[in-house]
Design an enzyme around this catalytic site. Structure first.
Site: not given
Ligand code: IVH
Length: 687
Positions: A125, A127, A129, A238, A325, A419, A422, A437, A443
């Site tokens: 999936e 991640k 942010d 998720y 990441k 500066c 000035c 400065c 100035c």
């Molecule tokens: S699963 C126990 N799925 O990333 C299950 N987390 O850096 C834990 N996050 O705390 C979470 N997208 O806030 C999961 N597709 C995704 C996610 C996700 C973002 C966040 C979540 C977690 C953090 C960890």
């Protein structure tokens, strides 16, 4: 010999472990509570990794309190004070292990293969942010929304979450949802909403958010839920926890949740091997740049729920999931020129003008070069191609130069010796890498900067902008701050497009500004290193400008948060007769220069007849806070009773006091709200 060497090494390692724990705890606070990280996620992960390695090498250093063992907490230090009740999670809310290295995914796969004989698959999936959220639905209705908090207890943000359009209050009737279940996910802010919010914040002179994550997390904790719906927050879910339903796989569970009307990501994929996962990662490392929201990696989860259960959890994260990441996005672009900006305190900041380039959803045209040392370290030449990256700060930074693209005739960028405004030779603070400065009184940029600071919302809150100051200054109407109060309608009528209405608005605002309390005036003077809190501390301790002017070094140093540098700065400021003259003029214009005056003035009697109990830790000492209350006519009570009007709750204010206050119907206010009260302004929240 070897033993001594080993002991020294161990001692150093243990010291390093301590330092890393402290640093990481402080970064967690910046990230999760203040929503204002000062380092990038990558820099944070490097520190965390170092700590994990050292703790592995020295198991005797184990501590359940180490940041390697617990999730960073987003709990506002005092739930009640911040307006959120805290609530225990039914199931702990954990974090994820992470890596930047594909090879480690093979090791992850290896660990899982050791735990089972059966075959299994993964679900990959995005991640997202943003900030984690846990929703509870009971009989199809959204019952509660909790932040992750410290993993055990979260802040109850149900009211706020109800304002987020993509989170249904009611699930689809007849869709087969369980009577009660939890579902977890991420609340995030798409780039468009983020840009709109920051644009507005700049107009309102509020500090902009550095990135969409901070904006989402900060918005979710707004005390006024009504503001949330305008923030454009979105949610994706998720992780379903519905023990009464016997789902076989994570994908099946999420598919079901989607059929109940819940927002579930459309971008996940079931994968059979790490090679398939690697392909998915590769695809998204570039595709993510086209998404309208920020993603910082890929989450890989074992799909079979029985295998998830047998793998279980460590103290901090599930063993059945990990995050790969992405390295922070960087973009290559051409350095067109460098501006050397002069701040109101005279600090010179080099800012690069770049050929516009797309980076993490926004167009970047400028980047910070910090100071001369940084420029030297980068060996930056005009016309160079440079890599820019978004870090913890609002303005992106230049991380390195693409030397292969440098033209032979490129000229090295030289930090100015004088500066840029000035012409005065610059000086360098010994302990700071910044150049200054020193011509603070003449100035032009510094002078204009001083006026802009003086009129700003946190200081005198005068209804005018930079353009007005620019004109007033260039026409020669304002040289000293006190000149603002001498402006005439005739002079103001000469400003571009200014008519009667704008003139009277401005003059009224100047008049109103005379009611500002002493600490705001003191902050507005723009004495170097006096921030908002220090101004309050100094006003509380010295009571008026005359005592502050006469204070010697020792007395200054005895004030909370006043160090050598600040003491020197204050003494230097008052040693200048021009400053004394200007202050006298401001005083004659009617500005408030003592706490006493605040108290006597019509605005300051707001606490007369009121009894206040103070509890906890504040930005100023408790004694100073009590003095502040008394100087505004309030009485200090020693314990909460039905005669108490307010409980002023600071950090670490005791739970029992809060409960007692609530039981007796005593209003609980924060330190900032106390200041609002004394300034006769409405409180943000009523408890
Ligand atoms: S699963 C126990 N799925 O990333 C299950 N987390 O850096 C834990 N996050 O705390 C979470 N997208 O806030 C999961 N597709 C995704 C996610 C996700 C973002 C966040 C979540 C977690 C953090 C960890």
């Amino acid at each position: 010999m070897l033993v001594i060497f080993w002991t020294v090494k161990k001692k150093e390692a243990i010291q390093r472990i301590e330092t890393l724990r402290k640093e990481l705890n402080s970064h967690n606070h910046n990230y999760y509570v203040l929503n204002n990280p000062v380092i990038t996620d990558f820099e944070y992960d490097i520190l965390m990794n170092e700590l994990q390695q050292l703790e592995k090498m020295y198991p005797e250093s184990y501590s359940a309190d180490s940041p390697t063992q617990k999730v960073g907490s987003d709990l506002s230090s005092d739930g009640v004070q911040q307006g959120f009740a805290q609530c225990r999670h039914k199931y702990p809310m954990l974090s994820l292990s992470n890596t930047y290295d594909l090879q480690e995914l093979y090791a992850f796969n290896e660990r899982i293969s050791k735990a089972t004989e059966k075959s299994w698959t993964y679900n990959c999936e995005l991640k997202f942010d943003g900030t984690a959220i846990c929703l509870t639905y009971v009989n199809g209705s959204l019952e509660r929304a909790l932040t992750r908090g410290d993993g055990t207890v979260g802040d109850d943000v149900t009211q706020n979450v109800r304002q987020i359009a993509s989170i249904p209050h009611r699930l689809k009737e007849g869709s087969g949802y369980p009577a009660e279940f939890e579902i977890r996910g991420e609340i995030f802010m798409p780039y468009v909403a983020f840009d709109k919010l920051n644009y507005q914040r700049e107009l309102d002179e509020d500090p902009p958010f550095a990135n969409p994550r901070n904006a989402a997390a900060g918005s979710l904790k707004l005390l006024d839920s009504k503001q949330i719906s305008d923030r454009g927050l979105e949610c994706t879910l998720y992780h379903l926890i519905a023990p009464e339903r016997d789902f076989k796989t994570h994908t099946e569970a999420l598919k079901e949740a989607a059929s109940w009307g819940l927002p579930v990501s459309e971008f996940s994929k079931e994968c059979n091997s790490i090679d398939e996962i690697a392909a998915y990662i590769n695809e998204w490392d570039s595709r993510r740049k086209t998404l309208p929201f920020a993603t910082d990696g890929i989450v890989i989860k074992v799909n079979q729920l029985d295998l998830q259960r047998s793998l279980g959890f460590t103290a901090k994260s599930p063993r059945w999931a990990t995050a790969y990441k992405f390295k922070a996005e960087e973009a290559l672009t051409k350095l067109l020129s460098i501006d050397y900006q002069v701040g109101r305190t005279g600090a010179i900041t080099p800012v690069a003008n770049l050929e516009p380039v797309q980076l993490s959803g926004t167009v970047v045209k400028r980047a910070s070069l910090h100071n001369s040392e940084q420029m030297e370290a980068l060996d930056i030449h005009l016309g160079d191609y440079v890599y820019v990256e978004k870090g913890g700060e609002i303005i992106p930074k230049i991380t390195r130069v693409e030397f292969g693209k440098r033209l032979p005739e490129a000229v090295k960028a030289e930090f100015p010796k004088n500066c840029p405004d000035c012409g005065t030779p610059l000086v360098k603070d010994e302990d700071e890498a910044k150049s200054f400065c020193p011509n603070s009184d003449f100035c032009p940029m510094q002078q204009k900067g001083k006026f802009i600071h003086f009129i700003s919302r946190k200081a005198m809150n005068i209804n005018a902008g930079e353009a007005t100051i620019e004109q007033l200054y260039s026409k020669g109407y304002i040289k000293e701050l006190s000149d603002l109060y001498k402006l005439t309608s005739k002079e103001l009528a000469t400003l571009d497009k200014w008519k009667e209405k704008s003139i009277s608005n401005f003059l009224n605002s100047l008049e109103e500004s005379k009611q500002n309390p002493f600490h705001k005036v003191l902050f507005g003077l723009g004495i170097r290193y006096i921030g908002e809190t220090t101004a309050k501390n100094l006003a509380g301790r010295f009571g008026n400008i005359d005592s502050l002017m006469q204070a010697d070094r020792e007395q200054l140093l005895a004030t909370e948060e006043v160090g050598e540098k600040l003491a020197d700065s204050i003494m230097g400021y008052f040693a200048n007769p021009a400053h004394i003259k200007m202050i006298e003029e401001l005083r004659s214009a009617g500005l408030i220069f003592s706490e006493e005056q605040d108290h006597k003035g019509s605005l300051s009697e707001t606490l007369t007849g009121k009894t206040l109990v103070v509890s906890g830790v504040f930005s100023i000492s408790r004694e100073e806070l009590k003095k502040y209350i008394e100087s505004h006519g309030g009485k200090i009570g020693s314990s909460i009773s039905k005669n108490t009007d307010y409980l002023v709750a600071g950090e670490k204010s005791g739970e029992s006091k809060m409960q007692k206050a609530q039981k007796l119907g005593v209003q609980v206010i924060s330190e900032d709200e106390l200041y609002l009260l004394t300034e006769n302004k409405p409180l943000l929240t009523l408890f």
